[in-house]
Structures are given as C-alpha cells and as structure tokens.
Design a protein around this motif. Structure first.
Motif, PDB file in Angstrom:
ATOM      1  N   MET A 126       1.056  -1.418  -0.124  1.00 16.52           N
ATOM      2  CA  MET A 126       0.455   0.025  -0.091  1.00 16.52           C
ATOM      3  C   MET A 126       0.400   1.112  -0.034  1.00 16.52           C
ATOM      4  N   PRO A 127       0.603   2.547  -1.420  1.00 10.98           N
ATOM      5  CA  PRO A 127       1.673   3.622  -0.508  1.00 10.98           C
ATOM      6  C   PRO A 127       1.262   4.187   0.660  1.00 10.98           C
ATOM      7  N   VAL A 128       2.497   4.385   1.510  1.00  9.78           N
ATOM      8  CA  VAL A 128       2.324   5.181   1.915  1.00  9.78           C
ATOM      9  C   VAL A 128       1.166   6.372   2.604  1.00  9.78           C
ATOM     10  N   GLU A 129       0.945   7.617   1.707  1.00  8.67           N
ATOM     11  CA  GLU A 129       0.179   8.134   1.794  1.00  8.67           C
ATOM     12  C   GLU A 129      -1.654   8.050   1.581  1.00  8.67           C
ATOM     13  N   GLN A 130      -1.195   6.310   1.058  1.00  4.48           N
ATOM     14  CA  GLN A 130      -2.998   6.135   0.911  1.00  4.48           C
ATOM     15  C   GLN A 130      -3.383   5.713   2.002  1.00  4.48           C
ATOM     16  N   ALA A 131      -2.199   5.222   3.149  1.00  4.00           N
ATOM     17  CA  ALA A 131      -2.199   4.241   4.764  1.00  4.00           C
ATOM     18  C   ALA A 131      -2.595   5.456   5.689  1.00  4.00           C
ATOM     19  N   ALA A 132      -1.558   6.659   5.311  1.00  4.22           N
ATOM     20  CA  ALA A 132      -2.088   7.442   6.315  1.00  4.22           C
ATOM     21  C   ALA A 132      -3.158   8.309   6.453  1.00  4.22           C
ATOM     22  N   GLN A 133      -3.797   8.341   5.139  1.00  2.00           N
ATOM     23  CA  GLN A 133      -5.383   8.668   4.832  1.00  2.00           C
ATOM     24  C   GLN A 133      -5.979   7.927   5.684  1.00  2.00           C
ATOM     25  N   ILE A 134      -6.537   6.663   5.276  1.00  2.00           N
ATOM     26  CA  ILE A 134      -6.536   5.825   6.494  1.00  2.00           C
ATOM     27  C   ILE A 134      -6.946   5.923   7.918  1.00  2.00           C
ATOM     28  N   ILE A 135      -5.341   6.462   8.944  1.00  3.43           N
ATOM     29  CA  ILE A 135      -5.184   6.819   9.544  1.00  3.43           C
ATOM     30  C   ILE A 135      -6.072   7.529   9.730  1.00  3.43           C
ATOM     31  N   PHE A 136      -5.828   9.349   9.215  1.00  4.04           N
ATOM     32  CA  PHE A 136      -6.275  10.009   9.775  1.00  4.04           C
ATOM     33  C   PHE A 136      -8.248   9.789   9.961  1.00  4.04           C
ATOM     34  N   ASP A 137      -8.650   8.502   8.892  1.00  2.66           N
ATOM     35  CA  ASP A 137     -10.244   9.417   8.708  1.00  2.66           C
ATOM     36  C   ASP A 137     -10.378   8.781   9.774  1.00  2.66           C
ATOM     37  N   LYS A 138      -9.556   7.682  10.475  1.00  6.49           N
ATOM     38  CA  LYS A 138     -10.343   6.450  11.299  1.00  6.49           C
ATOM     39  C   LYS A 138      -9.874   7.033  12.528  1.00  6.49           C
ATOM     40  N   ALA A 139      -9.102   7.936  13.028  1.00  7.39           N
ATOM     41  CA  ALA A 139      -8.686   8.182  14.251  1.00  7.39           C
ATOM     42  C   ALA A 139      -8.877   8.421  15.470  1.00  7.39           C
TER      43      ALA A 139
END
Length: 242
Positions: free
Chosen positions: A197-210
């Motif tokens: 998974m691209p790191v930007e995609q992983a970070a966006q998911i984490i932001f959305d669910k934090a």
C-alpha cells in the motif's frame, strides 16, 4: 474547521508518520513532529510554516519523555491527538538470534510507545477528552518464524492499546489501534513487497479513523483474512508458511 487542533506525531521522519503529519497540517491542525532525523523534520516543517513544529528525539531515551511531552504540549498550545508511529524492523536471518536487534525492536516499537502514550493517557483522562492512535501491524496477529521479536512487539502493543481503550473509554478518550499490512516505507523498501500500500493511502485511512475506538485494519480483506489466520491451529500454521 480542522478535525484535530493540536497533535503530536512520534516517528515522523519518514513513512506513515511523515505522511500523516502532512495530512494533519493540510487540514489546519498544528502538529509537533518528533524523530531522530532533524533534517527530515525541518524539511517537513518548511512546507507548512507555523503548523508543523519539529523536535529531535530518540524514543529509546525514555527519561526525557515526560518533560518533553510537557514542553511540546506547551508549545502547541493544547493537545487532542497523539500518534505513535515509531518502529524498526532490522533484517533477521532464518537462523539468527541477535539480542541487540531484539532489544532495539522492543525499545522502539513497544517501550517508547508505552512511555509516550502513558503521558497522553494521564493528560486525556484528566481533561476527559482526547485521541490516541498507535500504529501496529498485522505482523502482531501471529507468531511467524521470520521475525519473532518484531511480531512480539506489535502483538504486545495491540494488547497494551486494548487495555488502555478499556480503561479510558469511559473517560471520553478514544484509543485506536491501526494494523497496516505491507506498506511502501523506508523500513520495508529492501523487502521488495508486491502490492504494498502507498504510504500516503495508509496515512489517509489512519487520519480518517483516528477518532474511532477499536482495532482497524487498513484493508477490509485483511480483517477477514486475519480473522481466519488467527484461528488456524499452530501445528497447521507451521506447515503453511504464511
């Protein structure tokens, strides 16, 4: 209006931590970024003047964490989100048992997390509000032969975060555990992972669910896959080499 107003991201020199700090800053959040490589942190801060504050820090220096937490929070002017993203995974040979590598993984992946998140827990329990996000891994779901202590560190982190969630949720504090699968970061670049998974995609998911309590896999397929994997008997799991 930003989703979070003041955040600390530990382990923001590269990888998910750096990408998440950028997402937070773009959303208007003031972010303190911490890591060992001050040059990387300064470069990150230059892209977001006044929003990203860099602090050089090695998470294995646990004695400095309580006063540093207070100083960072003071400079931010408040705090509502703490993200622990620091992690190491040195190469371990199939017949290698190297305690120094093992110690490094436990100190960075687990003990540093506990020391930082304990400080956040004290503050957030007192004020009755706050968000804690720990970046774990699907590697913690089973004891694989290839990385015994890395797996152990991530499994222990998940258990610690679950215990905090059970302790703090009644005080208005959210504790989220994130379990990425293969992700394209500096730590994994030598592994030649397919379909990472691209790191930007992983970070966006984490932001959305934090702001959501619980354990979060970054792919729905992983939630199903690891539900099954965790229930495979050990004798069969050894034979499958998965």
């Amino acid at each position: 209006m930003p989703k979070f107003n003041h955040a600390i991201v530990i382990g923001a020199s590269s990888g998910i931590g750096a990408a998440l700090a950028e997402i937070l800053a773009r959303d208007g959040c003031m972010v303190a970024v911490l890591g060992r490589r001050m040059d990387c942190l300064r470069a990150l801060a230059e892209g977001f003047p006044g929003l990203i504050l860099p602090f050089a820090h090695d998470v294995t220096n646990t004695d400095e964490i309580p006063p540093l937490f207070q100083e960072v929070t003071k400079q931010l002017g408040g705090l509502d989100l703490v993200v622990y993203s620091s992690g190491v995974m040195p190469e371990v040979g199939p017949h290698e048992f190297d305690f120094e590598k093992d110690r490094q993984m436990i100190e960075v992946n687990l003990l540093g997390a506990i020391c930082w998140i304990n400080q956040a827990a004290i503050r957030f329990e007192h004020v009755g509000h706050g968000y804690i996000a720990g970046i774990g891994s699907v590697a913690g779901d089973r004891g694989r032969a290839g990385q015994p202590v890395y797996n152990t560190s991530k499994a222990a982190l998940a258990t610690y975060l679950e215990a905090l969630r059970n302790r703090l949720s009644r005080h208005g504090v959210c504790v989220a555990t994130f379990k990425p699968g293969p992700t394209a970061t500096e730590m994994t670049e030598g592994l030649h992972l397919r379909g990472a998974m691209p790191v930007e995609q992983a970070a966006q998911i984490i932001f959305d669910k934090a702001d959501r309590n619980g354990e979060h896999y970054l792919k729905a397929t992983h939630r199903v896959m690891f539900y099954v994997i965790k229930r495979i008997p050990s004798w069969l799991f050894r034979r499958l080499h998965i």
